[in-house]
Motif scaffolding. Sequence first.
Motif, PDB file in Angstrom:
ATOM      1  N   VAL A 200       0.830  -1.208   0.000  1.00 31.46           N
ATOM      2  CA  VAL A 200       0.000   0.000   0.000  1.00 31.46           C
ATOM      3  C   VAL A 200       0.863   1.256   0.000  1.00 31.46           C
ATOM      4  N   ARG A 201       0.501   2.193  -0.878  1.00 27.94           N
ATOM      5  CA  ARG A 201       1.113   3.525  -0.873  1.00 27.94           C
ATOM      6  C   ARG A 201       0.002   4.562  -0.743  1.00 27.94           C
ATOM      7  N   LEU A 202       0.346   5.675  -0.112  1.00 27.00           N
ATOM      8  CA  LEU A 202      -0.601   6.764   0.065  1.00 27.00           C
ATOM      9  C   LEU A 202      -0.210   7.917  -0.844  1.00 27.00           C
ATOM     10  N   ASP A 203      -1.152   8.358  -1.661  1.00 21.63           N
ATOM     11  CA  ASP A 203      -0.930   9.457  -2.594  1.00 21.63           C
ATOM     12  C   ASP A 203      -1.787  10.638  -2.125  1.00 21.63           C
TER      13      ASP A 203
ATOM     14  N   LEU B  52     -14.210   6.744   0.776  1.00 16.31           N
ATOM     15  CA  LEU B  52     -14.803   5.890  -0.251  1.00 16.31           C
ATOM     16  C   LEU B  52     -13.890   4.706  -0.512  1.00 16.31           C
ATOM     17  N   GLY B  53     -14.443   3.499  -0.573  1.00  9.74           N
ATOM     18  CA  GLY B  53     -13.643   2.347  -0.964  1.00  9.74           C
ATOM     19  C   GLY B  53     -13.551   1.277   0.102  1.00  9.74           C
ATOM     20  N   ASP B  54     -12.495   0.435  -0.026  1.00  3.98           N
ATOM     21  CA  ASP B  54     -12.367  -0.776   0.775  1.00  3.98           C
ATOM     22  C   ASP B  54     -12.255  -0.498   2.269  1.00  3.98           C
ATOM     23  N   GLU B  55     -11.555   0.577   2.640  1.00  5.68           N
ATOM     24  CA  GLU B  55     -11.316   0.848   4.049  1.00  5.68           C
ATOM     25  C   GLU B  55     -12.078   2.095   4.499  1.00  5.68           C
TER      26      GLU B  55
ATOM     27  N   GLY C  93      -7.618   1.678  -3.450  1.00  5.63           N
ATOM     28  CA  GLY C  93      -8.450   0.939  -2.523  1.00  5.63           C
ATOM     29  C   GLY C  93      -9.419   1.838  -1.778  1.00  5.63           C
ATOM     30  N   THR C  94      -8.899   2.942  -1.209  1.00  2.28           N
ATOM     31  CA  THR C  94      -9.717   3.854  -0.422  1.00  2.28           C
ATOM     32  C   THR C  94      -9.313   5.290  -0.725  1.00  2.28           C
TER      33      THR C  94
ATOM     34  N   TYR D 137      -8.583  18.857   0.425  1.00  2.15           N
ATOM     35  CA  TYR D 137      -7.605  17.802   0.722  1.00  2.15           C
ATOM     36  C   TYR D 137      -8.129  16.450   0.250  1.00  2.15           C
ATOM     37  N   GLN D 138      -7.207  15.638  -0.273  1.00  2.42           N
ATOM     38  CA  GLN D 138      -7.570  14.284  -0.681  1.00  2.42           C
ATOM     39  C   GLN D 138      -6.344  13.390  -0.614  1.00  2.42           C
ATOM     40  N   HIS D 139      -6.538  12.162  -0.166  1.00  2.36           N
ATOM     41  CA  HIS D 139      -5.477  11.180  -0.356  1.00  2.36           C
ATOM     42  C   HIS D 139      -6.094   9.833  -0.701  1.00  2.36           C
ATOM     43  N   GLN D 140      -5.351   9.100  -1.527  1.00  6.78           N
ATOM     44  CA  GLN D 140      -5.789   7.785  -1.971  1.00  6.78           C
ATOM     45  C   GLN D 140      -4.814   6.730  -1.464  1.00  6.78           C
ATOM     46  N   GLU D 141      -5.367   5.621  -0.997  1.00  7.67           N
ATOM     47  CA  GLU D 141      -4.548   4.507  -0.562  1.00  7.67           C
ATOM     48  C   GLU D 141      -4.558   3.474  -1.682  1.00  7.67           C
ATOM     49  N   ILE D 142      -3.385   3.293  -2.290  1.00  9.69           N
ATOM     50  CA  ILE D 142      -3.252   2.494  -3.506  1.00  9.69           C
ATOM     51  C   ILE D 142      -2.572   1.172  -3.181  1.00  9.69           C
TER      52      ILE D 142
END
Length: 737
Positions: free
Chosen positions: A315-318, A398-401, A360-361, A349-354
């Motif tokens: 997992v990486r956070l963008d 939004l998403g898996d987590e 994913g989220t 603000y936004q971050h995505q967990e990839i």
Amino acid sequence: MFYFLSENIIMHASNIPANPLGFASKVILARKKMFIALSVMFISPGLISTSFAQDNTSDASALNLDLPAVPVTGNPLGVSSDELVVPVAVLNGRELSLQRESTLGETLKSIPGVSSTYYGPGASRPIIRGLDGDRVKIMQNGIGVLDASSLSFDHAVALDPLVIEQIDVVRGPAALLYGGSAVGGVVNAIDHRIPTESLDGVTGRAEARYGGADNEKNGAVVVDAGNGLFAIHADVYKRDSDDLRIPGYQASDRLRAQQAAQGDPIDLRKGTLQNSSSEGDGGALGASLTFDKGYAGFSYSTFNSNYGSVAEPAVRLDMESQRWDFASEFHDLGPVISRVKLRLGNTNYQHQEIEDGQIGTTFKNKGLQGSLEAEHAKIGNITGVVGVQFQNTNFQALGDEAFIPKTNTNSKAVYLYEELPIDTLKFSLGGRLEHAKVSSDGGGPDDPNNPGTPRFGSAQTKSFDPFSAAFGTLYALNTHWSLAGNLAHTERAPSYNELFANGPHFATGQYEVGNPDLNKEKSNGIDAQLRWKTEKNSFSIGAFYTKFSNFLSLENTANTRGADGEINPQDLNNDGIADISGEQIVPEAQVIGVRATFNGFESEAKFRVYEGHGDLDLKLRGDYVRATNSDTGTPLPRIAPLKIGTGLNYQLNRFGARLDVLHAFSQNRTDTFELATDGYTSVNAMLTYVIPAAFHLEAFAKANNLLDEDIRDHSSFLKDIAPMGGRSILVGMRGDF
């Protein structure tokens, strides 16, 4: 080297996402062009002065460009450090530059009473006196930093230390000025992106560094220019790092022994902290009109970061944040209201967990914050301010987590702060009344334990009316000694995650369950400090005691949960995977209110021990926190142990050297669900040299963890799988013009 790094920073700025407004696109383009010109000008060898290069007897203090420690946080009346009733630490100028780390939490760890949530090199939030998360207010120029860092330990703070000019750390209850989320303290990062003073000419700074245990490659350029009436600010930065080199195993000895005893696979990874690399960039443009009695200005800034989640190897956070700020202040206005200050901040603000290349989220947080403050003229010998603050934010996962529903937080507050000096005694009194509404949209997937019912339930709104008050005194015993004391009552409204969370949070290895029926968090505290200061020597020691009648704590229950929320799913193979649903099983943790106490001390000192062929200063520090769940008599988790430190700082003309030793004792006073942590001794050294040039230019080399110790901070959620970096050397150069 500086030219190459500056050009690389500027070229990378083209990747900053453009604001939908056309004006913002032009702003970014103008910023890049300006930095190309200014970077070439700054780095040009022609700026080196032969006559200056021959002057080897210049005063060292002038060359260091150390700025006076003038705090702007903790007292709205703008008094000096010696006149502050509350304990405030200030990092700025050269000292801040030399202590900069990749995250805010690691940058501030040298301050007594401060530890960090260290979630690897990419994410670390400060902890003050054992209190973290929503109890520590992170601000940028007096306005809250709107991100998701208080929600989870793996979420980074959306500001970068490379472009910060000063950091104020207020220890202890500061709720009457900044809200209930400041019960632990306040961290205010000041970047001067909105110029506040008249400027005629061009000033700036640049910095570049390379090396360290994570092979970091960082650089920043900051420029301010003005014509006496109109002032502009611009900054840009870039950072890049590899996976962190560690002295031994990634898993601690205790964790590996536990894995062996339980028959689990033993984590034998060593030498490198996997998935800990990071990269980031950002910048800002600001402008102000400056007048004899005030200023008015705005700024636009961007923050981008991409880093690995150490607890989740795939997992990486963008992360990205775009922010608009407006600030204005006018003084000497009249016999009734002498000063007015306005601040507004709008953040997207936004971050995505990839995970394995797939999103994913996604976490989003958008909102508007502001404050209006007025200082009244003296009433007899009383001075003070009255202020109003507001915040309206919308959070969405939004998403898996997505363990939290879509929520809205709306708060309004009014506060009053007054001071009365009487000879050698000064009294301070303040109060704050707030109204907060936290709303949930409900919904979500079906709850497997209650078929047909959404996991997040129905839409609901919770309202709270926190009230806080504080009384303080400062007594000057003589010209060198003073005694300060504070009494405070603070109340905090529960945050959206404490109220409405209901889902798996794999970054912390828990299934988190909020409680919509929570009451306000309440505490009473006392704080006292003894201070001594002469021209080149200083000493302070302080003690604190805080008692919570309702401390909101995330406590493990006896249950486990599957990723879908099923309570106590079967795990036939005892491997942490539910064989029926194929989902990972994690412990259930629920937010509950408990009685709790926090007490401890902080001390620091600086003594000039030698003057002659150079100057030698001795520094000492120490801090300790003891936190207890009074309902059960058990320790609260992740409390840093006793720490003591010493250091020597030598300065001879252009040359400087320092040696710092910090010993952290073992932490055996642990919560039921955490392992003990061994003590360690951290030894760091630094060499600096001011290069003869027409402007201030200083090279430095930092050697960290010279003993190559296995350093694990007990306050870190991942301390058993994420040690600090091993022995390393970092070199850099900083310049001011």
